[in-house]
Design an enzyme around this catalytic site. Structure first.
Site, short mmCIF file in Angstrom:
data_model
loop_
_atom_site.label_atom_id
_atom_site.label_comp_id
_atom_site.label_asym_id
_atom_site.label_seq_id
_atom_site.Cartn_x
_atom_site.Cartn_y
_atom_site.Cartn_z
N ARG A 1 101.50 42.18 8.42
CA ARG A 1 100.78 43.20 9.22
C ARG A 1 99.63 42.51 9.93
O ARG A 1 98.78 41.89 9.28
CB ARG A 1 100.26 44.30 8.28
CG ARG A 1 99.51 45.41 8.99
CD ARG A 1 99.02 46.45 7.98
NE ARG A 1 98.41 47.58 8.65
CZ ARG A 1 97.13 47.65 9.01
NH1 ARG A 1 96.31 46.64 8.77
NH2 ARG A 1 96.66 48.72 9.63
N LYS B 1 90.50 39.87 8.50
CA LYS B 1 89.71 40.52 7.45
C LYS B 1 88.49 39.70 7.05
O LYS B 1 88.44 38.49 7.27
CB LYS B 1 90.60 40.84 6.24
CG LYS B 1 91.50 42.02 6.53
CD LYS B 1 92.14 42.61 5.31
CE LYS B 1 92.96 43.84 5.74
NZ LYS B 1 93.88 44.30 4.72
C1 9MG Z 1 95.97 50.18 6.75
N1 9MG Z 1 95.77 48.85 6.19
C2 9MG Z 1 94.66 48.09 6.32
N2 9MG Z 1 94.84 46.93 5.67
C3 9MG Z 1 96.09 46.96 5.13
C4 9MG Z 1 96.84 46.07 4.36
O1 9MG Z 1 96.35 44.92 3.95
N3 9MG Z 1 98.07 46.43 4.00
C5 9MG Z 1 98.59 47.63 4.37
N4 9MG Z 1 99.83 47.94 3.96
N5 9MG Z 1 97.91 48.52 5.11
C6 9MG Z 1 96.68 48.18 5.48
#
Ligand code: 9MG
Length: 285
Positions: free
Chosen positions: A264, A229
């Site tokens: 994630r 990010k």
């Molecule tokens: C779809 N998406 C993009 N960034 C995310 C994040 O930080 N958490 C979750 N749960 N979904 C995300």
């Protein structure tokens, strides 16, 4: 060094059960037009299946499939387009790999259709705020990820104003928990996410990374998504997307040390290796 007791040891996802006694890795499988843009529909499905297989071989235990970009400047996708992107892939991944599939969507019709073909977690960056979302989630009785955001992706950056970022994120998540419980969503089905990159600037994200242990007070498993990010690029002084791996792993390690149960990520193999170190610390075995 695991500093925080877990709210629950397992997460039941339909016919699958995830062991939360050690952090799990959710691999990101985006199916927006620019993700696998090498030809017709068959080629795209095939490329996505190869990517899914590779993430599973690398140790992902959840695949997060999404057909709508949540970037601030992304163009909106219609329901039929989102269904066309997501459903054939969920069906194919579920049949071929029999794995836990989460769906990154805010649209109840999309999650309901995905659940019919094997998806078992609803990952909603809008925390079930769209019409009928709470109702559909309660009816389907599957786990839901309630992520913290303010406004919409197009407006969220203007709303990143906090006196106390961790306290306010915690309160706003608690409000979504209450809405979910009131709608009949079972407590065991709730996962919370602090929402890195969504209505938080870099300074606020650093406070969140440092203090996210406080979210354990809410009593739900935590999910963290920070891989690649922009905040990482900014911390590194302008690093490009493919130069953010080590910063992302460092942040994820700080997360699991503070009680995060699901990471994630785009970088499954590196995350799984990082977690092998964490899991083999004597206190975490
Ligand atoms: C779809 N998406 C993009 N960034 C995310 C994040 O930080 N958490 C979750 N749960 N979904 C995300």
């Amino acid at each position: 060094m695991k500093l925080h007791p877990l709210p629950q040891q397992t997460l039941v996802c339909g016919r699958h059960t995830l062991d939360l006694s050690q952090p799990q890795v959710m691999g990101i499988l985006n199916v927006t037009p620019d993700s696998f843009s090498d030809g017709g529909q068959f080629n795209q499905l095939d490329a996505a299946l190869r990517k899914a297989e590779s993430m599973l071989n690398d140790g992902a235990t959840i695949l997060d499939i999404g057909g709508e970009s949540t970037r601030p400047n992304a163009t909106a996708v219609s329901l039929s387009e989102e269904l066309d992107r997501v459903i054939p892939l969920v069906d194919a991944v579920s049949r071929r790999f029999g794995v836990v599939i989460s769906i990154d969507t805010s649209t109840p019709e999309v999650f309901a259709a995905a659940a019919q073909v094997g998806a078992t977690i609803w990952n909603d960056v809008r925390a079930l705020t769209r019409p009928k979302a709470l109702e559909v989630a309660a009816k389907l009785d599957l786990p839901v990820v309630l992520m913290h955001m303010r406004g919409e992706p197009a407006t969220m950056n203007d709303l990143a104003v906090y006196d106390d970022v961790i306290g306010e994120v915690k309160n706003e998540l608690q409000q979504r928990v209450e809405a979910a419980l009131t709608a009949g969503i079972r407590r065991e089905n709730i996962i919370l996410d602090m929402g890195f990159g969504f209505a938080k600037n870099t300074a606020q994200s650093l406070i969140l990374i440092n203090e996210l242990w406080q979210l354990n007070d809410l009593g739900f498993p935590l999910l963290m998504g920070i891989s690649r990010k922009r905040v990482l690029g900014e911390i590194l002084g302008g690093a490009a997307i493919d130069e953010r791996l080590y910063a992302g792993l460092s942040a994820a390690l700080l997360g699991v040390q503070q009680g995060v149960s699901i990471i994630r990520t785009h970088d499954v193999r590196a995350t799984v290796e990082m977690l092998k170190v964490f899991n083999q610390l004597p206190a975490n075995e």
